[in-house]
Design an enzyme around this catalytic site. Structure first.
Site, PDB file in Angstrom:
ATOM      1  N   TRP A 244     -22.339  -3.399   0.199  1.00 46.64           N
ATOM      2  CA  TRP A 244     -22.351  -1.950   0.128  1.00 46.64           C
ATOM      3  C   TRP A 244     -23.218  -1.477  -1.035  1.00 46.64           C
ATOM      4  O   TRP A 244     -23.949  -0.506  -0.946  1.00 46.64           O
ATOM      5  CB  TRP A 244     -20.921  -1.452  -0.061  1.00 46.64           C
ATOM      6  CG  TRP A 244     -20.691  -0.041   0.386  1.00 46.64           C
ATOM      7  CD1 TRP A 244     -21.604   0.939   0.518  1.00 46.64           C
ATOM      8  CD2 TRP A 244     -19.434   0.513   0.760  1.00 46.64           C
ATOM      9  NE1 TRP A 244     -21.007   2.096   0.942  1.00 46.64           N
ATOM     10  CE2 TRP A 244     -19.661   1.857   1.097  1.00 46.64           C
ATOM     11  CE3 TRP A 244     -18.139   0.027   0.829  1.00 46.64           C
ATOM     12  CZ2 TRP A 244     -18.641   2.717   1.500  1.00 46.64           C
ATOM     13  CZ3 TRP A 244     -17.135   0.867   1.231  1.00 46.64           C
ATOM     14  CH2 TRP A 244     -17.378   2.203   1.563  1.00 46.64           C
TER      15      TRP A 244
ATOM     16  N   ASN B 124     -12.517  -6.646   2.962  1.00 43.57           N
ATOM     17  CA  ASN B 124     -13.830  -7.128   3.342  1.00 43.57           C
ATOM     18  C   ASN B 124     -13.787  -8.640   3.521  1.00 43.57           C
ATOM     19  O   ASN B 124     -12.723  -9.256   3.426  1.00 43.57           O
ATOM     20  CB  ASN B 124     -14.846  -6.710   2.283  1.00 43.57           C
ATOM     21  CG  ASN B 124     -16.189  -6.401   2.894  1.00 43.57           C
ATOM     22  OD1 ASN B 124     -17.072  -7.243   2.915  1.00 43.57           O
ATOM     23  ND2 ASN B 124     -16.337  -5.174   3.405  1.00 43.57           N
TER      24      ASN B 124
ATOM     25  N   ASP C 174     -11.453   7.735   3.402  1.00 49.16           N
ATOM     26  CA  ASP C 174     -12.247   7.028   4.405  1.00 49.16           C
ATOM     27  C   ASP C 174     -13.225   7.935   5.142  1.00 49.16           C
ATOM     28  O   ASP C 174     -13.685   7.601   6.237  1.00 49.16           O
ATOM     29  CB  ASP C 174     -11.334   6.294   5.406  1.00 49.16           C
ATOM     30  CG  ASP C 174     -12.057   5.181   6.144  1.00 49.16           C
ATOM     31  OD1 ASP C 174     -13.027   4.647   5.588  1.00 49.16           O
ATOM     32  OD2 ASP C 174     -11.658   4.864   7.280  1.00 49.16           O
TER      33      ASP C 174
ATOM     34  N   ASP D 237     -12.509   2.287  -1.639  1.00 47.13           N
ATOM     35  CA  ASP D 237     -13.632   3.029  -1.033  1.00 47.13           C
ATOM     36  C   ASP D 237     -13.950   4.363  -1.695  1.00 47.13           C
ATOM     37  O   ASP D 237     -15.038   4.903  -1.486  1.00 47.13           O
ATOM     38  CB  ASP D 237     -13.400   3.308   0.460  1.00 47.13           C
ATOM     39  CG  ASP D 237     -13.399   2.053   1.310  1.00 47.13           C
ATOM     40  OD1 ASP D 237     -13.749   0.990   0.784  1.00 47.13           O
ATOM     41  OD2 ASP D 237     -13.046   2.150   2.491  1.00 47.13           O
TER      42      ASP D 237
ATOM     43  N   TRP E 127       0.836  -1.197   0.000  1.00 49.17           N
ATOM     44  CA  TRP E 127       0.000   0.000   0.000  1.00 49.17           C
ATOM     45  C   TRP E 127       0.870   1.245   0.000  1.00 49.17           C
ATOM     46  O   TRP E 127       1.847   1.340   0.729  1.00 49.17           O
ATOM     47  CB  TRP E 127      -0.911  -0.009   1.228  1.00 49.17           C
ATOM     48  CG  TRP E 127      -1.968  -1.069   1.189  1.00 49.17           C
ATOM     49  CD1 TRP E 127      -1.785  -2.420   1.099  1.00 49.17           C
ATOM     50  CD2 TRP E 127      -3.383  -0.860   1.226  1.00 49.17           C
ATOM     51  NE1 TRP E 127      -2.983  -3.070   1.085  1.00 49.17           N
ATOM     52  CE2 TRP E 127      -3.992  -2.140   1.173  1.00 49.17           C
ATOM     53  CE3 TRP E 127      -4.191   0.274   1.323  1.00 49.17           C
ATOM     54  CZ2 TRP E 127      -5.381  -2.303   1.190  1.00 49.17           C
ATOM     55  CZ3 TRP E 127      -5.572   0.103   1.350  1.00 49.17           C
ATOM     56  CH2 TRP E 127      -6.152  -1.168   1.281  1.00 49.17           C
TER      57      TRP E 127
ATOM     58  N   LYS F 107      -5.896  -6.588   1.223  1.00 46.68           N
ATOM     59  CA  LYS F 107      -5.732  -6.186   2.621  1.00 46.68           C
ATOM     60  C   LYS F 107      -4.797  -7.196   3.282  1.00 46.68           C
ATOM     61  O   LYS F 107      -5.073  -8.391   3.311  1.00 46.68           O
ATOM     62  CB  LYS F 107      -7.078  -6.186   3.328  1.00 46.68           C
ATOM     63  CG  LYS F 107      -7.005  -5.984   4.840  1.00 46.68           C
ATOM     64  CD  LYS F 107      -6.603  -4.578   5.236  1.00 46.68           C
ATOM     65  CE  LYS F 107      -6.684  -4.419   6.744  1.00 46.68           C
ATOM     66  NZ  LYS F 107      -6.377  -3.033   7.183  1.00 46.68           N
TER      67      LYS F 107
ATOM     68  N   ASP G  61      -8.155  -3.152  11.115  1.00 43.57           N
ATOM     69  CA  ASP G  61      -9.087  -2.274  10.418  1.00 43.57           C
ATOM     70  C   ASP G  61      -9.271  -0.949  11.153  1.00 43.57           C
ATOM     71  O   ASP G  61      -9.810  -0.007  10.584  1.00 43.57           O
ATOM     72  CB  ASP G  61     -10.453  -2.948  10.286  1.00 43.57           C
ATOM     73  CG  ASP G  61     -10.417  -4.162   9.384  1.00 43.57           C
ATOM     74  OD1 ASP G  61      -9.795  -4.088   8.316  1.00 43.57           O
ATOM     75  OD2 ASP G  61     -11.004  -5.195   9.758  1.00 43.57           O
TER      76      ASP G  61
END
Length: 502
Positions: free
Chosen positions: A351, A389, A265, A303, A222, A468, A474
């Site tokens: 979502w 997720n 976020d 996101d 990341w 992730k 988280d």
């Protein structure tokens, strides 16, 4: 990072043959530079012609019915010759010492027989990196080997030695492929991922367990505002370049996550990002330049698209600015060429569709397709699904297929998808005793488990990826279990729970 359930408006070691190719192969005419990454063989499908393949000595070749038909002359009545008496090959293959390659092809013969397949240097003394005897029958079979090159050369050869029989015979080859830095050779593991760093820095009885189950498989790195935001000449471009270069040197495919959008976020546990749109564009441009056209998978801004539908998160001029930034990012990543595959994040199945999968979800799909189109999905390879997720791969594939259809129907754009499988081995968390509750507990929920490691996709997904990194928290907000570390911090307790599925 915040994820809610709301609806939105043959590994082959080098084997030296006792008898190698001793007849120099034909010299190819000068042409454009040959590729270093991706598919290295030219014309491996023989739709109409055989060029640039050649047949030497007692091998003649022709394109017949979409395959290469090799007629190998006999070596004389009653005499058994050598395999290298008849050779078919292709020159000018770029090889790099220490890089991983995969050779694969379909083959059959008019009579059961042995041939030899090699990847080697085209000049004396013809050292080989791959040397395999291939047992052919009259039925076509697929053969494949992954190996590490012992050579660095621009004059590598893919050769097939097809002599050795006293009588004339026919060999048919098709779908010949030699690749490197693709999913076939495997995904690059970040050698400095949090699980490895924790294991190296601690004397803990769980160290070997966590390193073997997680640290040795973490395949995503990341990048965000911690990577010299606004200072590309001294930070992000160099960091990306070094990471992608290390992966390319091993012939592996790196996965990079760009996570630096302003207002990231929505102020949640993973909040941060660039200070404004101008700095973000500078940052993402340098990020793309660091890849420099080499093979890479990029997950773009988890996101950011899904949250753009929430007016409490981003609205008005800020919403238009977000669309513009994502469009700009897709433009600059697309400019890096076909070896760079960008997947614009599309949230997760709950979502967008709602937890009940009742079929009353058209508005949600249409809305997500609209948001992705405004964000430049037409320039991306596709979308990422379920990042950080827990939904099962099957549920994410259902969402991916329906979303791809919606994007195609509404905007004429072909879109593929990848799925984050790092923590979906047990599927998503539901309220105990209330199966209709659907996906809840986005922050370090209990009872989750590691999913399959990064690989080519199944069920419609192009890739299944660990995006992730397991064991990374988280967050530690009020919605998280007591004692949760800050977002992104590694926790051996969370890691072990994912390994054990508890």
């Amino acid at each position: 990072m915040r994820h809610t359930s709301r609806t939105i408006t043959a590994i082959a070691a080098p084997v030296l043959a006792a008898a190698l190719l001793v007849v120099p192969a034909p010299t190819a005419a000068a042409g454009p530079a040959e590729p270093v990454y991706g598919e290295l063989v030219r014309n491996g499908t023989f739709d109409t012609v055989t060029a640039p393949w050649w047949g030497a000595e007692k091998a003649s070749i022709a394109a017949v019915a979409g395959a290469m038909r090799i007629t190998a002359a006999g070596t004389g009545t009653g005499t058994s010759g050598n395999l290298w008496d008849a050779v078919v090959g292709q020159n000018n293959i770029n090889l790099r010492q220490g890089a991983t390659y995969t050779l694969s092809f379909d083959a059959k013969a008019s009579v059961p027989r042995t041939v030899k397949s090699t990847v080697q240097l085209g000049t004396a003394p013809y050292p080989v990196s791959l040397d395999r005897n291939v047992e052919l029958t009259t039925t076509s079979k697929r053969f494949s080997w992954t190996f590490t090159s012992t050579l660095t050369t621009g004059d590598g050869h893919v050769d097939f030695q097809v002599g050795g029989l006293p009588e004339q015979n026919v060999i048919t080859l098709d779908n010949i492929s030699l690749t490197t830095s693709t999913a076939r050779e495997g995904f690059y593991t970040d050698p400095a991922n949090n699980a490895v760093k924790w294991a190296d820095a601690n004397s803990d009885p769980r160290e070997a367990k966590i390193k073997a189950a997680i640290g040795d498989h973490n395949s995503s790195k990341w990048f965000g505002n911690w990577d010299a935001d606004g200072n590309p000449n001294t930070g992000i471009q160099a960091e990306v370049s070094n990471y992608v270069g290390a992966a390319a040197a091993k012939g592996k495919l790196p996965v990079l996550v760009a996570y630096n959008i302003p207002g990231r976020d929505c102020g949640g546990a993973s909040s941060g990002g660039s200070q404004d749109a101008a700095l973000y564009k500078t940052w993402i441009s340098a990020f793309a330049q660091g890849i420099n056209g080499r093979p890479a998978v990029v997950i773009l801004e988890p996101d950011a698209v899904a949250q753009s539908s929430d007016p409490a998160c981003v609205a008005g001029e800020a919403l238009e600015a977000r669309f513009d930034m994502l469009w700009y990012a897709n433009q600059h990543l697309a400019a890096q060429g076909p070896l760079v595959r960008t997947y614009l994040d599309a949230g997760n199945a709950s979502w967008t569709l709602g937890p009940d999968f009742s079929g009353n979800s058209g508005i949600g799909l249409q809305r997500m397709a609209y948001l992705l189109n405004r964000s430049g999905v037409s320039m991306a390879r596709g979308v990422s699904i379920g990042v950080a997720n827990f939904h099962s791969t099957d549920i994410s594939n259902q969402y991916g297929a329906r979303l791809a259809t919606q994007i195609k129907n509404d905007f004429g754009v072909d879109s593929r998808w990848v799925i984050d499988t790092a923590r979906n081995g047990n599927g998503s968390y539901v309220t105990p005793g209330v199966p209709s509750s659907g996906h809840v507990g986005f922050c370090n929920p209990t009872g989750r488990k590691l999913g399959v490691t990064s690989r080519a996709g199944t069920g419609g997904a192009e890739y299944l990826l660990w995006i992730k990194n397991p064991g990374d928290s988280d967050g530690n907000s009020a919605q998280c279990p007591a004692g949760s570390p800050p977002a992104g911090a590694f926790s051996p307790n969370l890691a072990e729970a994912l390994i054990d599925g508890r």
